[in-house]
Write a protein that holds these residues in place. Structure first.
Motif, mmCIF file in Angstrom:
data_model
loop_
_atom_site.group_PDB
_atom_site.id
_atom_site.type_symbol
_atom_site.label_atom_id
_atom_site.label_comp_id
_atom_site.label_asym_id
_atom_site.label_seq_id
_atom_site.Cartn_x
_atom_site.Cartn_y
_atom_site.Cartn_z
ATOM 1 N N UNK A 33 -8.202 -3.846 -5.245
ATOM 2 C CA UNK A 33 -7.093 -3.500 -4.914
ATOM 3 C C UNK A 33 -6.714 -2.534 -5.078
ATOM 4 N N UNK A 34 -5.284 -2.283 -3.767
ATOM 5 C CA UNK A 34 -4.736 -1.611 -3.797
ATOM 6 C C UNK A 34 -3.297 -1.933 -4.175
ATOM 7 N N UNK A 208 -4.607 3.259 -4.593
ATOM 8 C CA UNK A 208 -3.753 3.956 -4.653
ATOM 9 C C UNK A 208 -3.416 4.777 -3.203
ATOM 10 N N UNK A 209 -2.209 4.284 -2.713
ATOM 11 C CA UNK A 209 -1.688 5.228 -1.842
ATOM 12 C C UNK A 209 -0.305 4.847 -1.909
ATOM 13 N N UNK A 210 0.459 5.917 -1.564
ATOM 14 C CA UNK A 210 1.696 6.469 -1.620
ATOM 15 C C UNK A 210 1.906 8.103 -0.691
ATOM 16 N N UNK A 211 2.526 7.106 0.398
ATOM 17 C CA UNK A 211 3.283 8.196 1.527
ATOM 18 C C UNK A 211 2.494 8.223 2.820
ATOM 19 N N UNK A 212 1.519 6.747 2.498
ATOM 20 C CA UNK A 212 0.526 6.987 3.821
ATOM 21 C C UNK A 212 -0.520 7.663 3.704
ATOM 22 N N UNK A 213 -0.810 8.358 2.292
ATOM 23 C CA UNK A 213 -2.424 8.659 2.421
ATOM 24 C C UNK A 213 -3.194 7.738 0.508
ATOM 25 N N UNK A 214 -4.539 7.990 0.878
ATOM 26 C CA UNK A 214 -4.906 7.162 -0.351
ATOM 27 C C UNK A 214 -4.873 8.829 -1.490
#
Length: 287
Positions: A33-34, A208-214
């Motif tokens: 899951x992401x 977990x992804x935020x602002x295009x980054x893992x």
């Protein structure tokens, strides 16, 4: 043939926005899951893996196949099922006719075998009583089931699900978890969701992804542990806590720095997620 999906340094920009900023990871059998806030790049990533969208740079290897090569891209599409966040439907089609049409697009040309496959996914997604109902008459939850059903046609080895439980009631979400957990035994399932409880219930791995980054890659338990000793309860509203809310019991629950006199409690997966997203947002503000 390999049973893994390798994503290596994917990058994609929309104008000045970095939707994908050097994303690298590997998917294997089971359910991954992401999680991430709106605009994190999750849907863009799923669309790239589903070969709907091409990245600006980076490499995709799907079961040993290169989707950048037209001939191999067709082979990849034969092996995957994709449930988009906002699927398009032909409103005047019945459920059966719509799935039959999608099955034809998936190169299932023998009518007898194709209709058997359509009936299989209809039964598996609990649409048997609605098979002859026109799509325009379906509820939102039933449409989500139909979107899932079309992704299951052909028994794909790679299943990509974008917000599959959006709009489902609690019972429907339970049925979804039951069904997907059974599918993941011998295939790769990759799903995006805002429902942390869905991830906790069925995923053996979470990103977990935020602002295009893992920002995280591990088990749900590992994610919860990031908030160990940082989740608390207090009777008095804290004046300087960054993330807190008043519970139904009338006490205040927070994540982060522990106020004086507060009771520390066990963290959940959602608490770990909030720690990551809160820290990432602070980094963005500082930048």
């Amino acid at each position: 043939m390999s049973n893994e999906v390798h994503i290596d340094d994917l990058r994609l920009k929309y104008g000045s926005v970095r939707a994908l900023d050097g994303v690298t990871f590997t998917l294997g059998s089971g359910i991954t899951g992401i999680l991430g806030p709106n605009g994190a790049g999750k849907t863009t990533l799923l669309r790239c893996i589903a070969t709907v969208l091409a990245a600006d740079s980076g490499k995709l290897d799907i079961f040993g196949l290169d989707p950048d090569r037209p001939s191999q891209r067709t082979d990849v599409r034969r092996l995957l099922g994709y449930m988009p966040q906002e699927p398009g439907f032909y409103q005047s089609f019945t459920c059966f006719d719509f799935l039959d049409y999608i099955a034809i697009l998936k190169e299932q040309v023998d009518p007898t075998a194709r209709h058997e496959e359509v009936r299989r996914v209809i039964e598996r997604t609990g649409l048997s009583e609605k098979s002859q109902t026109k799509i325009k008459k379906l509820s939102g939850g039933m449409r989500r089931r139909l979107a899932l059903a079309q992704s299951l046609l052909g028994d794909p080895r790679l299943l990509i699900l974008d917000e599959p439980t959006a709009g489902l009631d609690p019972e429907q979400r339970f049925r979804f978890r039951e069904m997907v957990s059974g599918l993941a035994v011998d295939r790769v399932v990759f799903l995006s969701t805002h429902q942390t409880e869905d991830v906790a219930a069925i995923c053996d791995r979470v990103l977990v992804m935020h602002s295009g980054q893992m920002r995280f890659d591990g088990t749900p338990r590992d994610l919860a542990r990031l908030a160990e000793g940082r989740v608390w309860l207090t009777d008095v509203r804290p004046s300087d806590a960054h993330i807190h809310w008043r519970t139904a019991e009338g006490v205040f629950r927070g994540v982060g720095d522990v106020p004086q006199g507060a009771e520390i409690i066990a963290p959940t997966l959602e608490d770990g997620y909030l720690m990551i997203v809160g820290a990432a947002a602070f980094e963005d503000e500082a930048a």
